[in-house]
Design a protein around this motif. Structure first.
Motif, PDB file in Angstrom:
ATOM      1  N   ILE A  22       0.869  -1.167   0.000  1.00 28.33           N
ATOM      2  CA  ILE A  22       0.000   0.000   0.000  1.00 28.33           C
ATOM      3  C   ILE A  22       0.908   1.220   0.000  1.00 28.33           C
ATOM      4  N   ALA A  23       0.668   2.157  -0.910  1.00 28.85           N
ATOM      5  CA  ALA A  23       1.550   3.318  -1.058  1.00 28.85           C
ATOM      6  C   ALA A  23       0.870   4.584  -0.549  1.00 28.85           C
ATOM      7  N   HIS A 154      -2.930   4.093  -1.681  1.00 24.31           N
ATOM      8  CA  HIS A 154      -2.971   3.804  -3.110  1.00 24.31           C
ATOM      9  C   HIS A 154      -2.396   2.411  -3.364  1.00 24.31           C
ATOM     10  N   ASN A 155      -3.036   1.688  -4.250  1.00 31.71           N
ATOM     11  CA  ASN A 155      -2.584   0.330  -4.572  1.00 31.71           C
ATOM     12  C   ASN A 155      -1.513   0.309  -5.659  1.00 31.71           C
ATOM     13  N   ASP A 156      -1.460   1.345  -6.487  1.00 28.93           N
ATOM     14  CA  ASP A 156      -0.496   1.394  -7.589  1.00 28.93           C
ATOM     15  C   ASP A 156       0.638   2.353  -7.232  1.00 28.93           C
ATOM     16  N   VAL A 173       5.946   6.427   0.421  1.00 30.63           N
ATOM     17  CA  VAL A 173       6.235   5.376   1.390  1.00 30.63           C
ATOM     18  C   VAL A 173       5.348   4.187   1.047  1.00 30.63           C
ATOM     19  N   MET A 174       5.949   2.984   1.004  1.00 28.48           N
ATOM     20  CA  MET A 174       5.213   1.765   0.703  1.00 28.48           C
ATOM     21  C   MET A 174       5.175   0.889   1.952  1.00 28.48           C
ATOM     22  N   LYS A 175       3.970   0.390   2.274  1.00 21.47           N
ATOM     23  CA  LYS A 175       3.791  -0.361   3.510  1.00 21.47           C
ATOM     24  C   LYS A 175       3.079  -1.679   3.211  1.00 21.47           C
ATOM     25  N   ARG A 176       3.568  -2.742   3.847  1.00 21.29           N
ATOM     26  CA  ARG A 176       2.931  -4.039   3.652  1.00 21.29           C
ATOM     27  C   ARG A 176       1.601  -4.079   4.412  1.00 21.29           C
ATOM     28  N   PRO A 177       0.534  -4.584   3.777  1.00 23.48           N
ATOM     29  CA  PRO A 177      -0.789  -4.563   4.401  1.00 23.48           C
ATOM     30  C   PRO A 177      -0.836  -5.257   5.762  1.00 23.48           C
ATOM     31  N   GLU A 178      -0.029  -6.312   5.938  1.00 25.31           N
ATOM     32  CA  GLU A 178      -0.085  -7.093   7.174  1.00 25.31           C
ATOM     33  C   GLU A 178       0.882  -6.587   8.243  1.00 25.31           C
TER      34      GLU A 178
END
Length: 314
Positions: A22-23, A154-156, A173-178
């Motif tokens: 998730i961005a 954002h997903n993309d 910043v990109m984050k892992r959903p879990e």
């Protein structure tokens, strides 16, 4: 509530292409955590320094958050003349040391609190819960207004990064959903990708113009042996003529006879050396083959321990 050290993203040069992410936009601001235990409100920066009086717009938590108690994580931003987030502008608020000046700065440098996480809610710690669950809870309790906004997901990531580049913003910043929220931690569950390069560097010296005013700062970073190494100089950036003038008096009080750098600066002629105690955020184009910054530009002074300005963090 005791202040915590916030979770930090790991810097990547490119967008990770594997795994689910998730961005979010990385805003060019100051990290701020809001603590409300139901009896009082306290605002603190990433180092646990009190910022409650700096941002009176955010003290009335019940105005923008449905909760009995809460800890929010986010970033305070301020817009520059071009309408984009400006680190220099937000530091006009965060750098205030005489609190009687705050009221006059509310209209001069208005801020927005970009909230991206909730760590504690109504007596329950949420740090071990997945990022997506915390995001759903945050969206449910936050009441955005002109001073407080919810950071969007954002997903993309690639598409978001292209938008960020188009508007000349800091990055994503990109984050892992879990991912849980790791207090005082830093790992690949959160990744930051910058649109441009920057570094927080230590001032080790300066030069003067014919007018007697500082016209360039000599900058350094510490190596693993605790030695300060010269990485270049900068005489350009966001500082105003008035700020350069004020800086002259401050630095002259810190002069020392021997240079603090372990290596020899190329700009050593007519340089004045100082105690390496002040730090600045510097934007630059790239590292040269000589280990110096190309096209360095001073953005603002930063409240940071000089000995944490190290090569390993770049």
């Amino acid at each position: 509530m005791e202040p915590i050290v916030p979770f930090e993203p790991v810097r990547h040069e490119t967008i990770p292409l594997t795994g689910e992410w998730i961005a979010q936009i990385k805003w060019d601001g100051v990290r701020l955590l809001t603590y409300d235990d139901g009896r009082g409100v306290w605002l603190g920066n990433r180092r646990g320094r009190d910022r409650t009086k700096h941002y009176p717009e955010l003290v009335e938590v019940q105005r923008y958050c449905r909760c009995q108690s809460v800890i929010l994580d986010g970033e305070v931003i301020a817009l520059g003349p071009d309408g984009k987030p400006s680190f220099h502008e937000v530091m006009r608020r965060d750098g205030i040391r005489r609190m009687e000046r705050v009221e006059g700065m509310l209209s001069v440098a208005p801020i927005t609190y970009m909230v991206f996480d909730v760590l504690y809610l109504n007596g329950v710690w949420l740090t071990k819960r997945p990022f997506t669950e915390r995001q759903n809870m945050l969206a449910d309790i936050l009441l955005p207004d002109q001073s407080v906004q919810l950071v969007t997901n954002h997903n993309d990531a690639t598409a978001l990064f292209e938008v960020v580049k188009e508007f000349g913003m800091e990055g994503i910043v990109m984050k892992r959903p879990e991912s849980p929220y790791l207090v005082a931690g830093k790992n690949d569950n959160w990744v930051k990708v910058k649109n441009y390069k920057d570094v927080v560097a230590v001032i080790g010296g300066y030069t003067l113009a014919d007018s007697g005013k500082v016209n360039a700062l000599l900058l350094g970073l510490y190596n693993g042996e605790g030695e300060l190494w010269y990485i270049g100089h900068s005489g350009t950036g966001k500082l105003t003529e008035k700020e350069w003038g004020a800086l002259t008096g401050i630095l002259q009080l810190q002069e020392i006879d021997e240079r603090p750098f372990a290596n020899t600066p190329d700009r050593r002629k007519n340089a004045y050396w100082i105690v390496p105690k002040y730090t600045v955020k510097v934007q630059f184009a790239e590292w040269t083959s000589h280990g110096t910054l190309r096209q360095a530009s001073i953005q603002a002074f930063v409240d940071m321990d000089p000995h944490k300005c190290v090569f390993e963090s770049v």
